[in-house]
Write a protein that holds these residues in place. Structure first.
Motif, short mmCIF file in Angstrom:
data_model
loop_
_atom_site.label_atom_id
_atom_site.label_comp_id
_atom_site.label_asym_id
_atom_site.label_seq_id
_atom_site.Cartn_x
_atom_site.Cartn_y
_atom_site.Cartn_z
N LEU A 150 0.83 -1.21 0.00
CA LEU A 150 0.00 0.00 0.00
C LEU A 150 0.85 1.25 0.00
CD1 LEU A 150 -2.74 1.43 0.23
CD2 LEU A 150 -2.56 1.18 2.71
N ALA A 151 1.93 1.26 0.79
CA ALA A 151 2.81 2.43 0.83
C ALA A 151 3.45 2.67 -0.53
CB ALA A 151 3.89 2.23 1.90
N GLN A 152 3.86 1.60 -1.20
CA GLN A 152 4.48 1.74 -2.52
C GLN A 152 3.49 2.27 -3.55
OE1 GLN A 152 5.90 -2.23 -3.19
NE2 GLN A 152 7.47 -2.11 -1.60
N VAL A 153 2.25 1.79 -3.50
CA VAL A 153 1.24 2.24 -4.44
C VAL A 153 0.88 3.71 -4.19
CG1 VAL A 153 -1.18 1.96 -5.13
CG2 VAL A 153 0.28 -0.05 -4.86
N SER A 154 0.72 4.07 -2.94
CA SER A 154 0.27 5.42 -2.61
C SER A 154 1.31 6.48 -2.93
CB SER A 154 -0.09 5.49 -1.12
OG SER A 154 -1.12 4.59 -0.80
N ALA A 155 2.58 6.13 -2.86
CA ALA A 155 3.65 7.10 -3.08
C ALA A 155 3.97 7.32 -4.55
CB ALA A 155 4.91 6.67 -2.35
N ALA A 156 3.42 6.51 -5.43
CA ALA A 156 3.86 6.47 -6.83
C ALA A 156 3.37 7.67 -7.64
CB ALA A 156 3.40 5.18 -7.49
N ASP A 157 4.22 8.10 -8.57
CA ASP A 157 3.82 9.02 -9.63
C ASP A 157 3.34 8.22 -10.84
OD1 ASP A 157 4.70 11.57 -8.40
OD2 ASP A 157 6.67 10.67 -8.56
N TRP A 158 3.92 7.02 -11.03
CA TRP A 158 3.51 6.09 -12.09
C TRP A 158 3.24 4.73 -11.47
CZ3 TRP A 158 2.39 6.58 -17.19
CH2 TRP A 158 2.79 7.76 -17.85
N LEU A 159 2.13 4.11 -11.85
CA LEU A 159 1.84 2.72 -11.51
C LEU A 159 1.92 1.92 -12.79
CD1 LEU A 159 -1.23 3.28 -9.13
CD2 LEU A 159 1.09 2.62 -8.45
N VAL A 160 2.84 0.97 -12.83
CA VAL A 160 3.07 0.16 -14.02
C VAL A 160 2.67 -1.27 -13.71
CG1 VAL A 160 4.76 -0.63 -15.71
CG2 VAL A 160 4.96 1.67 -14.74
N LEU A 161 1.75 -1.81 -14.49
CA LEU A 161 1.24 -3.16 -14.24
C LEU A 161 2.04 -4.18 -15.04
CD1 LEU A 161 -1.16 -1.23 -13.43
CD2 LEU A 161 -2.66 -3.15 -13.94
N SER A 162 2.55 -5.18 -14.34
CA SER A 162 3.27 -6.28 -14.98
C SER A 162 2.43 -7.56 -14.90
CB SER A 162 4.63 -6.51 -14.31
OG SER A 162 4.46 -6.97 -12.98
N LYS A 163 2.82 -8.57 -15.68
CA LYS A 163 2.20 -9.90 -15.67
C LYS A 163 0.70 -9.84 -15.98
CE LYS A 163 5.51 -11.39 -12.14
NZ LYS A 163 5.69 -12.08 -10.84
N THR A 164 0.29 -8.88 -16.79
CA THR A 164 -1.13 -8.76 -17.11
C THR A 164 -1.64 -9.95 -17.92
OG1 THR A 164 -0.51 -7.41 -19.03
CG2 THR A 164 -1.13 -6.24 -17.03
N ASP A 165 -0.72 -10.67 -18.57
CA ASP A 165 -1.13 -11.84 -19.36
C ASP A 165 -1.44 -13.04 -18.49
OD1 ASP A 165 1.59 -11.89 -18.64
OD2 ASP A 165 2.05 -13.37 -20.20
N ARG A 166 -1.19 -12.96 -17.19
CA ARG A 166 -1.40 -14.08 -16.29
C ARG A 166 -2.69 -13.98 -15.50
NH1 ARG A 166 4.57 -15.29 -13.60
NH2 ARG A 166 5.80 -15.11 -15.54
N VAL A 167 -3.50 -12.98 -15.79
CA VAL A 167 -4.76 -12.83 -15.05
C VAL A 167 -5.92 -12.92 -16.02
CG1 VAL A 167 -3.68 -11.38 -13.29
CG2 VAL A 167 -4.74 -10.30 -15.26
N PRO A 168 -7.09 -13.41 -15.54
CA PRO A 168 -8.26 -13.47 -16.42
C PRO A 168 -8.61 -12.08 -16.96
CG PRO A 168 -8.64 -14.71 -14.39
CD PRO A 168 -7.34 -13.96 -14.20
N ALA A 169 -9.18 -12.06 -18.14
CA ALA A 169 -9.45 -10.80 -18.83
C ALA A 169 -10.28 -9.84 -17.98
CB ALA A 169 -10.14 -11.07 -20.16
N GLY A 170 -11.24 -10.37 -17.23
CA GLY A 170 -12.12 -9.50 -16.45
C GLY A 170 -11.46 -8.87 -15.24
N GLU A 171 -10.34 -9.41 -14.78
CA GLU A 171 -9.71 -8.89 -13.57
C GLU A 171 -8.86 -7.66 -13.84
OE1 GLU A 171 -7.62 -11.47 -11.01
OE2 GLU A 171 -9.27 -12.89 -10.77
N GLY A 172 -8.38 -7.49 -15.07
CA GLY A 172 -7.52 -6.36 -15.38
C GLY A 172 -8.16 -5.02 -15.11
N PRO A 173 -9.36 -4.75 -15.69
CA PRO A 173 -10.02 -3.47 -15.43
C PRO A 173 -10.36 -3.25 -13.96
CG PRO A 173 -10.94 -4.52 -17.38
CD PRO A 173 -10.05 -5.53 -16.73
N ALA A 174 -10.72 -4.33 -13.25
CA ALA A 174 -11.05 -4.19 -11.84
C ALA A 174 -9.82 -3.79 -11.03
CB ALA A 174 -11.62 -5.51 -11.31
N LEU A 175 -8.69 -4.40 -11.34
CA LEU A 175 -7.45 -4.04 -10.63
C LEU A 175 -7.06 -2.61 -10.95
CD1 LEU A 175 -4.98 -4.69 -8.93
CD2 LEU A 175 -3.91 -5.68 -10.98
N LEU A 176 -7.18 -2.21 -12.20
CA LEU A 176 -6.82 -0.85 -12.58
C LEU A 176 -7.70 0.16 -11.87
CD1 LEU A 176 -4.97 0.84 -14.37
CD2 LEU A 176 -6.67 0.64 -16.19
#
Length: 342
Positions: A150-176
């Motif tokens: 949480l601290a890493q996410v909150s402090a970010a100027d950029w959030l870069v998502l990796s391993k997006t090919d390993r999650v079901p298609a419907g989970e990507g938008p929810a995570l974003l």
């Protein structure tokens, strides 16, 4: 040293296994490495990331084992100063930026505190862009069980998502959507869409009058406090809310700094991120502030109001602090010191 001559220290963060070194290898491929100095920190006594990066950047400095956010803060300072001295003596190329890859367990706040509060570092370096890499495959689990995430996410100027090919298609938008509610101040990108050799995440503005983090004022939700989205069936993340304060009248800078200092002294751990554009009595142009927990960057002036409208806008990302309580405290404290804006 003038502000434009200081060397930016960019931070690449992300939880364990998110792929930070792999991303760095890609982004540095084909680059003129005379322009970049790397600091790599790992958790544990034996580091291997510097070996992976060594072929690309032979002057990588491996910080000693331990977490960069606590025990090795002093060593971070020494590593930066040593790099700068070697640069001055011509022992390493005249790099123009530093990229620090942190351990996956690092809290970014003490890193910024080191850069912002140490007088020696202040003279040569300035905090740059904070990039956090998100492991899409394990993000929900990390969100629910690891406060460092949480601290890493909150402090970010950029959030870069990796391993997006390993999650079901419907989970990507929810995570974003979840990430954008946790940190509406950050911009987002997909790691697989970043081209080899593309270091634009760590760009610095051409004009020192427009700090990197204020080139784009993010679209923040109109709701004053927003409870983050949680994945159905998952434990809800510890309460994190966005508090937005908009104030039309001019404010007294001295009074505001006293209020903000008191706020951070009492509740700094609960204020994960702060960003603001202030309409102060003492200036015709915006004064901008930016901070992570207890640490604030020096205030900076923009050359003009981005939208032509003079007003104060403050955005806080809070954990365990009621947004209404913060808004009421702001109104009560500053009311005697304000005057109408003409």
């Amino acid at each position: 040293m003038s502000p434009e001559d200081k060397l930016p220290v960019h931070v690449l963060s992300g939880f364990l296994g998110s792929g930070k070194t792999t991303l760095l290898q890609r982004l540095l491929a084909g680059q003129n490495l005379d322009d970049v100095a790397l600091l790599v920190n790992e958790f544990g006594e034996v580091g291997i990331d510097h070996l992976l990066l060594g072929e690309i950047a032979p002057d990588t400095v491996l910080l000693p084992g331990g977490c960069v956010c606590c025990a090795i803060r002093g060593e971070l300072k020494q590593a930066l100063l040593a790099l700068y001295e070697r640069r001055q003596r011509g022992e390493v190329p005249p790099f123009s930026k530093v990229i620090l890859e942190t351990t996956g367990l690092a809290d970014p706040a003490p890193i910024f505190a080191t850069l912002l509060q140490d007088r020696q570092l202040q003279y040569h370096f300035t905090p740059g862009t904070m990039v956090t890499l998100i492991d899409s495959e394990h993000a929900w689990q990390q969100a629910n069980h690891h406060p460092e995430w949480l601290a890493q996410v909150s402090a970010a100027d950029w959030l870069v998502l990796s391993k997006t090919d390993r999650v079901p298609a419907g989970e990507g938008p929810a995570l974003l959507a979840y990430l954008q509610q946790l940190n509406p101040l950050a911009q987002t990108a997909m790691s697989h869409q970043l081209a080899n050799g593309d270091l634009s995440l760590f760009d610095t503005p051409s004009s020192p009058q427009v700090p990197t983090r204020f080139r784009r004022w993010p679209a923040v939700p109109a709701k004053q406090g927003a409870t983050p989205y949680s994945k159905p069936g998952q434990q809800t993340h510890p309460t994190t809310e966005t508090c937005i304060i908009t104030f039309e009248q001019q404010i007294n800078w001295s009074a505001f700094t006293v209020w903000l200092s008191m706020l951070l002294h009492c509740h700094g751990q609960s204020i994960l991120r702060i960003k603001g554009m202030l309409n102060v009595l003492e200036s015709d142009t915006p004064v901008v502030i930016h901070g992570v927990q207890h640490s604030l960057h020096p205030p900076e002036h923009l050359a003009a109001w981005p939208d032509g409208r003079r007003r104060t806008q403050l955005v806080f990302i809070l954990r365990g602090l009621d947004p209404k309580r913060l808004q009421n405290a702001f109104q009560r404290f500053l009311h005697p010191f304000t005057q109408p804006s003409f």
